[in-house]
Design a protein around this motif. Structure first.
Motif, PDB file in Angstrom:
ATOM      1  N   PHE A  36      12.440  12.692  -3.727  1.00  0.00           N
ATOM      2  CA  PHE A  36      12.716  13.649  -4.790  1.00  0.00           C
ATOM      3  C   PHE A  36      11.563  13.706  -5.794  1.00  0.00           C
ATOM      4  O   PHE A  36      11.138  14.791  -6.210  1.00  0.00           O
ATOM      5  CB  PHE A  36      14.029  13.302  -5.497  1.00  0.00           C
ATOM      6  N   VAL A  37      11.034  12.535  -6.168  1.00  0.00           N
ATOM      7  CA  VAL A  37       9.905  12.501  -7.115  1.00  0.00           C
ATOM      8  C   VAL A  37       8.679  13.182  -6.507  1.00  0.00           C
ATOM      9  O   VAL A  37       7.996  13.969  -7.178  1.00  0.00           O
ATOM     10  CB  VAL A  37       9.600  11.044  -7.539  1.00  0.00           C
ATOM     11  N   PHE A  38       8.392  12.891  -5.240  1.00  0.00           N
ATOM     12  CA  PHE A  38       7.262  13.548  -4.576  1.00  0.00           C
ATOM     13  C   PHE A  38       7.484  15.052  -4.485  1.00  0.00           C
ATOM     14  O   PHE A  38       6.541  15.841  -4.611  1.00  0.00           O
ATOM     15  CB  PHE A  38       7.021  12.966  -3.180  1.00  0.00           C
ATOM     16  N   PHE A  39       8.729  15.466  -4.262  1.00  0.00           N
ATOM     17  CA  PHE A  39       9.046  16.899  -4.212  1.00  0.00           C
ATOM     18  C   PHE A  39       8.736  17.560  -5.554  1.00  0.00           C
ATOM     19  O   PHE A  39       8.104  18.624  -5.600  1.00  0.00           O
ATOM     20  CB  PHE A  39      10.516  17.101  -3.838  1.00  0.00           C
ATOM     21  N   LEU A  40       9.166  16.935  -6.636  1.00  0.00           N
ATOM     22  CA  LEU A  40       8.897  17.510  -7.958  1.00  0.00           C
ATOM     23  C   LEU A  40       7.397  17.569  -8.241  1.00  0.00           C
ATOM     24  O   LEU A  40       6.886  18.609  -8.681  1.00  0.00           O
ATOM     25  CB  LEU A  40       9.597  16.689  -9.050  1.00  0.00           C
ATOM     26  N   ALA A  41       6.702  16.478  -7.965  1.00  0.00           N
ATOM     27  CA  ALA A  41       5.256  16.450  -8.217  1.00  0.00           C
ATOM     28  C   ALA A  41       4.532  17.455  -7.321  1.00  0.00           C
ATOM     29  O   ALA A  41       3.628  18.175  -7.779  1.00  0.00           O
ATOM     30  CB  ALA A  41       4.712  15.040  -7.974  1.00  0.00           C
ATOM     31  N   GLY A  42       4.922  17.530  -6.050  1.00  0.00           N
ATOM     32  CA  GLY A  42       4.294  18.476  -5.131  1.00  0.00           C
ATOM     33  C   GLY A  42       4.560  19.915  -5.524  1.00  0.00           C
ATOM     34  O   GLY A  42       3.670  20.767  -5.428  1.00  0.00           O
ATOM     35  N   SER A  43       5.780  20.191  -5.961  1.00  0.00           N
ATOM     36  CA  SER A  43       6.118  21.561  -6.380  1.00  0.00           C
ATOM     37  C   SER A  43       5.279  21.981  -7.585  1.00  0.00           C
ATOM     38  O   SER A  43       4.764  23.103  -7.646  1.00  0.00           O
ATOM     39  CB  SER A  43       7.606  21.648  -6.722  1.00  0.00           C
ATOM     40  N   ILE A  44       5.155  21.069  -8.548  1.00  0.00           N
ATOM     41  CA  ILE A  44       4.337  21.371  -9.726  1.00  0.00           C
ATOM     42  C   ILE A  44       2.884  21.584  -9.314  1.00  0.00           C
ATOM     43  O   ILE A  44       2.214  22.512  -9.793  1.00  0.00           O
ATOM     44  CB  ILE A  44       4.475  20.245 -10.775  1.00  0.00           C
ATOM     45  N   LEU A  45       2.403  20.754  -8.385  1.00  0.00           N
ATOM     46  CA  LEU A  45       1.027  20.902  -7.898  1.00  0.00           C
ATOM     47  C   LEU A  45       0.833  22.252  -7.206  1.00  0.00           C
ATOM     48  O   LEU A  45      -0.175  22.938  -7.442  1.00  0.00           O
ATOM     49  CB  LEU A  45       0.680  19.766  -6.943  1.00  0.00           C
ATOM     50  N   PHE A  46       1.784  22.668  -6.374  1.00  0.00           N
ATOM     51  CA  PHE A  46       1.685  23.965  -5.698  1.00  0.00           C
ATOM     52  C   PHE A  46       1.634  25.111  -6.705  1.00  0.00           C
ATOM     53  O   PHE A  46       0.832  26.042  -6.573  1.00  0.00           O
ATOM     54  CB  PHE A  46       2.867  24.181  -4.749  1.00  0.00           C
ATOM     55  N   ILE A  47       2.481  25.030  -7.723  1.00  0.00           N
ATOM     56  CA  ILE A  47       2.518  26.084  -8.740  1.00  0.00           C
ATOM     57  C   ILE A  47       1.200  26.130  -9.506  1.00  0.00           C
ATOM     58  O   ILE A  47       0.634  27.210  -9.727  1.00  0.00           O
ATOM     59  CB  ILE A  47       3.717  25.871  -9.695  1.00  0.00           C
ATOM     60  N   LEU A  48       0.699  24.943  -9.883  1.00  0.00           N
ATOM     61  CA  LEU A  48      -0.571  24.895 -10.616  1.00  0.00           C
ATOM     62  C   LEU A  48      -1.724  25.409  -9.758  1.00  0.00           C
ATOM     63  O   LEU A  48      -2.591  26.142 -10.242  1.00  0.00           O
ATOM     64  CB  LEU A  48      -0.867  23.464 -11.085  1.00  0.00           C
ATOM     65  N   LEU A  49      -1.744  25.012  -8.480  1.00  0.00           N
ATOM     66  CA  LEU A  49      -2.807  25.484  -7.589  1.00  0.00           C
ATOM     67  C   LEU A  49      -2.824  27.004  -7.500  1.00  0.00           C
ATOM     68  O   LEU A  49      -3.891  27.624  -7.532  1.00  0.00           O
ATOM     69  CB  LEU A  49      -2.629  24.892  -6.189  1.00  0.00           C
ATOM     70  N   ASN A  50      -1.661  27.607  -7.398  1.00  0.00           N
ATOM     71  CA  ASN A  50      -1.596  29.054  -7.209  1.00  0.00           C
ATOM     72  C   ASN A  50      -1.784  29.823  -8.509  1.00  0.00           C
ATOM     73  O   ASN A  50      -2.621  30.724  -8.585  1.00  0.00           O
ATOM     74  CB  ASN A  50      -0.280  29.445  -6.552  1.00  0.00           C
ATOM     75  N   LEU A  51      -1.009  29.477  -9.514  1.00  0.00           N
ATOM     76  CA  LEU A  51      -1.015  30.286 -10.734  1.00  0.00           C
ATOM     77  C   LEU A  51      -2.178  29.971 -11.666  1.00  0.00           C
ATOM     78  O   LEU A  51      -2.765  30.883 -12.259  1.00  0.00           O
ATOM     79  CB  LEU A  51       0.318  30.101 -11.474  1.00  0.00           C
ATOM     80  N   VAL A  52      -2.532  28.696 -11.804  1.00  0.00           N
ATOM     81  CA  VAL A  52      -3.584  28.325 -12.752  1.00  0.00           C
ATOM     82  C   VAL A  52      -4.966  28.411 -12.111  1.00  0.00           C
ATOM     83  O   VAL A  52      -5.893  28.989 -12.667  1.00  0.00           O
ATOM     84  CB  VAL A  52      -3.328  26.914 -13.339  1.00  0.00           C
ATOM     85  N   LEU A  53      -5.102  27.821 -10.911  1.00  0.00           N
ATOM     86  CA  LEU A  53      -6.405  27.776 -10.263  1.00  0.00           C
ATOM     87  C   LEU A  53      -6.647  28.964  -9.327  1.00  0.00           C
ATOM     88  O   LEU A  53      -7.762  29.153  -8.854  1.00  0.00           O
ATOM     89  CB  LEU A  53      -6.559  26.460  -9.475  1.00  0.00           C
ATOM     90  N   GLY A  54      -5.623  29.725  -9.045  1.00  0.00           N
ATOM     91  CA  GLY A  54      -5.771  30.913  -8.213  1.00  0.00           C
ATOM     92  C   GLY A  54      -5.942  30.623  -6.732  1.00  0.00           C
ATOM     93  O   GLY A  54      -6.369  31.499  -5.974  1.00  0.00           O
ATOM     94  N   PHE A  55      -5.604  29.432  -6.284  1.00  0.00           N
ATOM     95  CA  PHE A  55      -5.731  29.076  -4.877  1.00  0.00           C
ATOM     96  C   PHE A  55      -4.688  29.840  -4.054  1.00  0.00           C
ATOM     97  O   PHE A  55      -3.487  29.728  -4.289  1.00  0.00           O
ATOM     98  CB  PHE A  55      -5.542  27.562  -4.699  1.00  0.00           C
ATOM     99  N   GLY A  56      -5.128  30.632  -3.106  1.00  0.00           N
ATOM    100  CA  GLY A  56      -4.232  31.390  -2.230  1.00  0.00           C
ATOM    101  C   GLY A  56      -3.500  32.513  -2.927  1.00  0.00           C
ATOM    102  O   GLY A  56      -2.421  32.911  -2.510  1.00  0.00           O
ATOM    103  N   LYS A  57      -4.084  33.049  -3.991  1.00  0.00           N
ATOM    104  CA  LYS A  57      -3.420  34.120  -4.738  1.00  0.00           C
ATOM    105  C   LYS A  57      -3.197  35.372  -3.895  1.00  0.00           C
ATOM    106  O   LYS A  57      -2.223  36.090  -4.088  1.00  0.00           O
ATOM    107  CB  LYS A  57      -4.256  34.469  -5.968  1.00  0.00           C
ATOM    108  N   ASP A  58      -4.075  35.605  -2.950  1.00  0.00           N
ATOM    109  CA  ASP A  58      -3.972  36.804  -2.110  1.00  0.00           C
ATOM    110  C   ASP A  58      -3.027  36.593  -0.920  1.00  0.00           C
ATOM    111  O   ASP A  58      -2.675  37.556  -0.245  1.00  0.00           O
ATOM    112  CB  ASP A  58      -5.361  37.197  -1.583  1.00  0.00           C
ATOM    113  N   PHE A  59      -2.627  35.359  -0.647  1.00  0.00           N
ATOM    114  CA  PHE A  59      -1.764  35.082   0.507  1.00  0.00           C
ATOM    115  C   PHE A  59      -0.309  35.163   0.086  1.00  0.00           C
ATOM    116  O   PHE A  59       0.198  34.345  -0.665  1.00  0.00           O
ATOM    117  CB  PHE A  59      -2.084  33.688   1.076  1.00  0.00           C
TER     118      PHE A  59
END
Length: 150
Positions: A36-59
């Protein structure tokens, strides 16, 4: 002072089994908490990668960002893990395993008895003329003893 011969307390098998089961359940719940902790941390990381850093924004799949699909998939896996730990382990615990083992052993014994009865019926042992089983010695040549039906 401690006596020279200290007697170690012995744990009866039933108590040992209870302790082992409790340790197993604790380990399962601990692993679920980690997941569960890894899920929360991973979810936050995915959101930050996409919305903040723009990683995979076009996908985007079906007009939804990739990280949403990744989080939903991971949530599904976490849900399966949770069901396994909290529900299935209670229904299929050691008592259930022991009952299943007893049932399978009983079925095997029943099948062996059926096969033995069938072998005894189809291939009966010959009856010998002697009435006393002690008349046959281990050293006797069994070929020289004539079966009863001859």
């Amino acid at each position: 002072m401690a006596p020279s011969s200290t007697k170690k307390p012995s744990i009866d098998p039933e108590q040992k089994q209870l302790i082992e089961n409790a340790q197993h359940r604790i380990k399962q719940k601990k692993n679920l908490s980690r997941h569960f902790v890894f899920f929360l941390a991973g979810s936050i990381l995915f959101i930050l990668l996409n919305l903040v850093l723009g990683f995979g924004k076009d996908f985007r799949l079906f007009d939804v960002d990739w990280f949403v699909w990744a989080i939903v998939l991971w949530l599904f896996i976490l849900l399966i893990h949770t069901i396994n730990v909290l529900l299935m382990s209670k229904f299929m615990d050691k008592d259930w395993e022991n009952k299943q083992l007893e049932l399978l052993v009983a079925k095997q014994k029943e099948r062996i008895a059926e096969l033995q009865a069938r072998v005894d019926k189809e291939y009966p042992l010959p009856h010998f003329k002697t009435n006393n089983p002690h008349d046959i010695n281990k050293d006797d040549d069994l070929d020289s003893i004539k079966p009863y039906n001859q």
